[in-house]
Design an enzyme around this catalytic site. Structure first.
Site, mmCIF file in Angstrom:
data_model
loop_
_atom_site.group_PDB
_atom_site.id
_atom_site.type_symbol
_atom_site.label_atom_id
_atom_site.label_comp_id
_atom_site.label_asym_id
_atom_site.label_seq_id
_atom_site.Cartn_x
_atom_site.Cartn_y
_atom_site.Cartn_z
ATOM 1 N N ASN A 1 0.813 -1.223 0.000
ATOM 2 C CA ASN A 1 0.000 0.000 0.000
ATOM 3 C C ASN A 1 0.845 1.272 0.000
ATOM 4 O O ASN A 1 0.319 2.362 0.232
ATOM 5 C CB ASN A 1 -0.922 0.017 1.226
ATOM 6 C CG ASN A 1 -2.027 -1.014 1.128
ATOM 7 O OD1 ASN A 1 -2.465 -1.375 0.045
ATOM 8 N ND2 ASN A 1 -2.475 -1.497 2.270
ATOM 9 N N HIS B 1 -14.524 -0.608 5.978
ATOM 10 C CA HIS B 1 -13.484 -1.436 6.582
ATOM 11 C C HIS B 1 -13.996 -2.139 7.841
ATOM 12 O O HIS B 1 -14.874 -1.646 8.542
ATOM 13 C CB HIS B 1 -12.284 -0.554 6.932
ATOM 14 C CG HIS B 1 -11.068 -1.318 7.330
ATOM 15 N ND1 HIS B 1 -10.755 -1.594 8.653
ATOM 16 C CD2 HIS B 1 -10.078 -1.882 6.584
ATOM 17 C CE1 HIS B 1 -9.616 -2.278 8.694
ATOM 18 N NE2 HIS B 1 -9.188 -2.471 7.461
ATOM 19 N N GLU C 1 -15.987 5.214 3.341
ATOM 20 C CA GLU C 1 -14.578 5.352 2.984
ATOM 21 C C GLU C 1 -14.468 6.276 1.775
ATOM 22 O O GLU C 1 -15.422 6.417 1.006
ATOM 23 C CB GLU C 1 -13.967 3.990 2.663
ATOM 24 C CG GLU C 1 -13.935 3.047 3.854
ATOM 25 C CD GLU C 1 -13.155 1.780 3.582
ATOM 26 O OE1 GLU C 1 -12.109 1.855 2.892
ATOM 27 O OE2 GLU C 1 -13.575 0.714 4.065
ATOM 28 N N SER D 1 -11.059 -0.220 -0.127
ATOM 29 C CA SER D 1 -9.746 -0.860 -0.170
ATOM 30 C C SER D 1 -9.687 -2.120 -1.012
ATOM 31 O O SER D 1 -8.620 -2.471 -1.516
ATOM 32 C CB SER D 1 -9.279 -1.181 1.245
ATOM 33 O OG SER D 1 -10.183 -2.043 1.901
ATOM 34 N N ASP E 1 -13.441 7.908 6.143
ATOM 35 C CA ASP E 1 -12.154 7.245 6.348
ATOM 36 C C ASP E 1 -11.412 7.277 5.009
ATOM 37 O O ASP E 1 -11.794 6.578 4.072
ATOM 38 C CB ASP E 1 -12.380 5.812 6.814
ATOM 39 C CG ASP E 1 -11.091 5.001 6.910
ATOM 40 O OD1 ASP E 1 -10.008 5.558 6.645
ATOM 41 O OD2 ASP E 1 -11.172 3.801 7.231
ATOM 42 N N HIS F 1 -6.994 5.219 1.990
ATOM 43 C CA HIS F 1 -6.388 4.910 0.692
ATOM 44 C C HIS F 1 -6.470 6.072 -0.296
ATOM 45 O O HIS F 1 -6.065 5.927 -1.448
ATOM 46 C CB HIS F 1 -7.050 3.671 0.091
ATOM 47 C CG HIS F 1 -6.856 2.442 0.926
ATOM 48 N ND1 HIS F 1 -5.769 1.607 0.789
ATOM 49 C CD2 HIS F 1 -7.600 1.919 1.938
ATOM 50 C CE1 HIS F 1 -5.851 0.622 1.662
ATOM 51 N NE2 HIS F 1 -6.960 0.792 2.376
ATOM 52 N N LYS G 1 -0.172 4.119 4.427
ATOM 53 C CA LYS G 1 -0.292 3.917 2.977
ATOM 54 C C LYS G 1 0.503 4.999 2.251
ATOM 55 O O LYS G 1 1.700 4.874 2.060
ATOM 56 C CB LYS G 1 -1.763 3.924 2.556
ATOM 57 C CG LYS G 1 -2.525 2.641 2.871
ATOM 58 C CD LYS G 1 -3.006 2.565 4.275
ATOM 59 C CE LYS G 1 -3.846 1.333 4.543
ATOM 60 N NZ LYS G 1 -4.228 1.239 5.964
#
Length: 386
Positions: free
Chosen positions: A53, A139, A177, A181, A205, A208, A237
């Site tokens: 990542n 997540h 998110e 992910s 969140d 990524h 990440k």
């Protein structure tokens, strides 16, 4: 000791492990050298790493290494205490200020991991009368925290704005998110924000997305022109390090300082790490070439695999190659290893049954040749095994 007299914990463990093995879903640890680099080594073999990542290639950057060494020289090895005792240093304060100036929030509350930050937010904020609405593909740290919180949690279908709107009530907390992910797709942040704010709160969140997307790498929300009520950013990440921060208002920051147990009762991240993270935040903002290279590699990958049935287009560095069954995903991963490519198989329960995949990730450390090598092998697999 016979099974009938075996303590319940032993029996439970044996049954669970046996069932997981029979399902072909057993997880294993692999001892890896260089797992944060373009090239890794395992069991004496060399592989091009497509499972990291470290999107911007900062995890092995010598400038960042030097910054951490400077932090160690200045502050020593550990923090020595929780933030409210003696664990909050000038390095932590400077990192918080850098994050606030960059991302446009009044406070940044630091945590040891994104998992801790997500759970701290929901455990501290939610009460029994509250309604928590989460994207179904959020997540595990968010879903678990929601299930264990006193609030009523409901999950809306992935990126389904109509479903969210049906569930929404005034003063709800909506959590999504920025980049998902496992699928690498983007949340529909602008549409979600228009339905949620200002009557309810929106928390994002952006583990990524931070560093990778948006102007100066400010993330998914900046890309979408959205200001959430709460933004969670992680440093494992795009930052190339570890840890996390909850970005929020001064009032919420003060509240979390009082009531977020993961913050109050955990040893603070080492100040040397905070010093290095501050350097990483400035590198992310200033070194646009990292995002440009990542975009170039992503475009090349997409062109090479656009006619492959297992390929899924994404606007991010996460490139799922969906093969369906768990055994097939394992076969694909093992074949690639024999070709000197490391691309981990992701299977249920991490993803839904029937959607096992290779979760390919591109980084700014890769080369065009690396991407071409991977794409050619994936096309061959698709034709011969698929």
């Amino acid at each position: 000791m016979t099974c009938s007299t075996m303590p319940a914990f032993n029996q439970r463990i044996e049954q669970a492990l046996s069932a997981r093995k029979q399902q072909g879903l057993q997880r294993k640890l692999h001892q890896i050298e260089g797992g944060n680099a373009r090239e890794l080594h395992s069991a004496g073999q060399r592989y091009v790493n497509f499972s990291s990542n470290d999107y911007l290639g900062l995890a092995t950057d010598k400038q960042l290494t030097s910054a951490w060494q400077q932090g160690l020289d200045k502050y020593g090895n550990g923090s020595g205490a929780s933030p409210l005792v003696t664990g909050f240093s000038p390095a932590h304060a400077e990192l918080e200020q850098t994050l606030c100036d960059w991302l446009g929030f009044e406070r940044a509350i630091l945590f040891g991991s994104g998992f801790s930050a997500n759970q701290a937010l929901l455990f501290a904020l939610l009460e029994k009368q509250d309604l928590l609405l989460q994207d179904k593909l959020n997540h595990a740290s968010l879903i678990e925290a929601g299930m264990l919180s006193p609030a009523t949690m409901k999950r809306f279908r992935h990126n389904d704005i109509e479903h969210l709107e049906k569930l929404l009530e005034p003063s709800s907390l909506v959590v999504t998110e920025g980049v998902f992910s496992m699928d690498g797709d983007l949340s529909l942040l602008a549409e979600i924000a228009s339905k949620v704010q200002p009557e309810s709160w929106l928390a994002v969140d952006d583990a990524h997305g931070i560093g990778v997307l948006g102007p100066k790498g400010a993330g998914s929300c900046a890309r979408a022109g959205v200001v959430p009520d709460v933004l969670i950013v992680t440093f494992g990440k795009g930052f190339g390090l570890s840890g996390a921060a909850i970005m929020c208002s001064k009032a919420l920051g003060d509240y979390l300082t009082q009531f977020a147990r993961h913050h109050v009762y955990s040893t603070a991240m080492p100040p040397a790490q905070a010093f290095a993270l501050n350097k990483a935040a400035h590198m992310i903002q200033q070194q646009e070439w990292r995002r440009e290279k990542l975009a170039e590699l992503s475009d090349y990958y997409d062109r090479l695999l656009s006619d492959c049935p297992e390929y899924r287009y994404t606007p991010t560095a996460i490139k799922p190659f969906v093969v369906g069954e768990s055994d097939a995903a394992n076969d694909y991963s093992q074949y690639l290893k024999r070709q000197g490519i490391w691309a981990s198989a992701i299977r249920p329960p991490t993803v839904a049954p029937g959607s096992a995949r290779l979760r390919v990730t591109l980084t700014a450390s890769h080369t065009m040749h690396d991407v071409e090598l991977l794409a050619n092998q994936l096309k061959r697999l698709s034709q011969e095994i698929g």
